[in-house]
Design a protein around this motif. Structure first.
Motif: not given
Length: 331
Positions: A100-104, A122-123, A128-129, A132-135
């Motif tokens: 969710d922090m990456a979604g901010l 893009q950044r 986010f990607k 997402e890969s470690i969650v």
């Protein structure tokens, strides 16, 4: 020396002294500012601080993602498995996870360091990607206090940036497509109006056998084809659907190809002009040399104005990632 002495002191402190000394808050502040040396020194001196939570229940890695500090975030790959599992599964007081922090939306100071709204988008997608890969998969679709998943939160928070990115891409594509179309028109016309004219009997160009004529006609053809490809690429950008994930690679790739072929068409157009000058003036070097210097001006201007953008887009899309997973065990 001051930091080393500071670390020696906190090694002797108990939990209450650490809390009263605001050491945890200082550590969190170092994360938000990206002060890597301070963060490493303090956490190595007092390893339990890696689990410190701020007033809203966020740990240091959640803050690193929220404030877009890749060097500190990547340290998550260098801690033991249990601490890493805790960090990627943690939720703060508002039930926000690290994803969710990456979604901010990133802080304006971080966004402004990146040129162009499309590259900023893009950044943000790259962040986010990566997170997402470690969650763990079971946490990806988890909802926060607003009953939004991380992906839904990302879409909501980045709506304005995506609109700005679309506008930025279309402005560049529209401007460059005009230049490319003009070059196509010129190069097509020049192919049938060769320097020196045609032989009245055979209809062939008068200087067909000369070296400079061959350079002229090859350069003209390359410029025509590359500018046509450039027009098609920019047309593809103008007619794209502009979905979120398109900003990750599809749109930047089209822009890279469009700008590259446009640069190539301008360079070969200039070369065709130079070859035509040599055909017509031959040994008149006092005239040819100043013309050659002036002919190089448009290429130099394009390189100065657009080439840095092209390099920046290429590095952002295909260059080394800002996320380093090959972190040695440090804690």
């Amino acid at each position: 020396m001051l930091l080393r002495r500071f670390c020696e002191v906190i090694q002797t402190l108990n939990k209450e002294q650490i809390r009263n000394g605001l050491i945890g808050q200082a550590l969190c502040e170092s994360v938000t500012r990206g002060t890597l040396e301070f963060f490493l020194s303090v956490t190595k001196a007092k390893p339990e601080l890696i689990s410190y939570l701020d007033d809203s229940g966020k740990d240091v890695f959640m803050l690193a993602v929220q404030f877009r500090q890749p060097k500190i975030y990547c340290l998550i790959h260098g801690i033991n498995a249990s601490e890493k599992a805790r960090a990627v599964s943690l939720a703060d007081d508002s039930e926000n996870s690290i994803l969710d922090m990456a979604g901010l939306l990133a802080p304006s100071t971080e966004l402004n360091s990146i040129q162009g709204a499309a590259l900023q988008m893009q950044r943000e997608l790259q962040w986010f990607k990566e997170v997402e890969s470690i969650v763990p998969p079971q946490h990806i679709d988890g909802k926060n206090a607003e009953m939004l998943t991380a992906r839904e939160s990302f879409t909501k928070n980045h709506a304005d940036l995506m609109i700005a990115g679309e506008k930025w891409m279309k402005n560049i594509a529209g401007s460059c497509s005009v230049v490319s179309s003009l070059i196509v028109t010129i190069m097509f016309a020049v192919a049938f109006a060769v320097p020196g004219g045609n032989n009245q009997n055979t209809g062939l160009p008068m200087f067909l056998e000369t070296k400079w004529f061959k350079i002229f006609i090859i350069s003209d053809a390359i410029s025509l084809f590359s500018s046509t490809a450039s027009v098609l690429m920019f047309l593809g950008i103008l007619t794209s659907r502009y979905a979120e994930n398109d900003f990750l690679k599809l749109l930047p790739t089209k822009l890279i190809i469009g700008l590259s072929t446009l640069f190539f068409s301008i360079a070969t157009m200039t070369l065709a002009f130079v070859a035509a000058i040599f055909i017509m003036l031959r040994d008149e070097l006092q005239i040819i040399i100043p013309i050659l210097l002036l002919a190089s001006l448009p290429v130099a201007l394009f390189v100065w104005m657009q080439f840095p953008l092209l390099i920046r887009i290429f590095n952002s899309t295909y260059g080394p990632s800002i996320f380093d997973r090959k972190i040695k065990r440090w804690l």
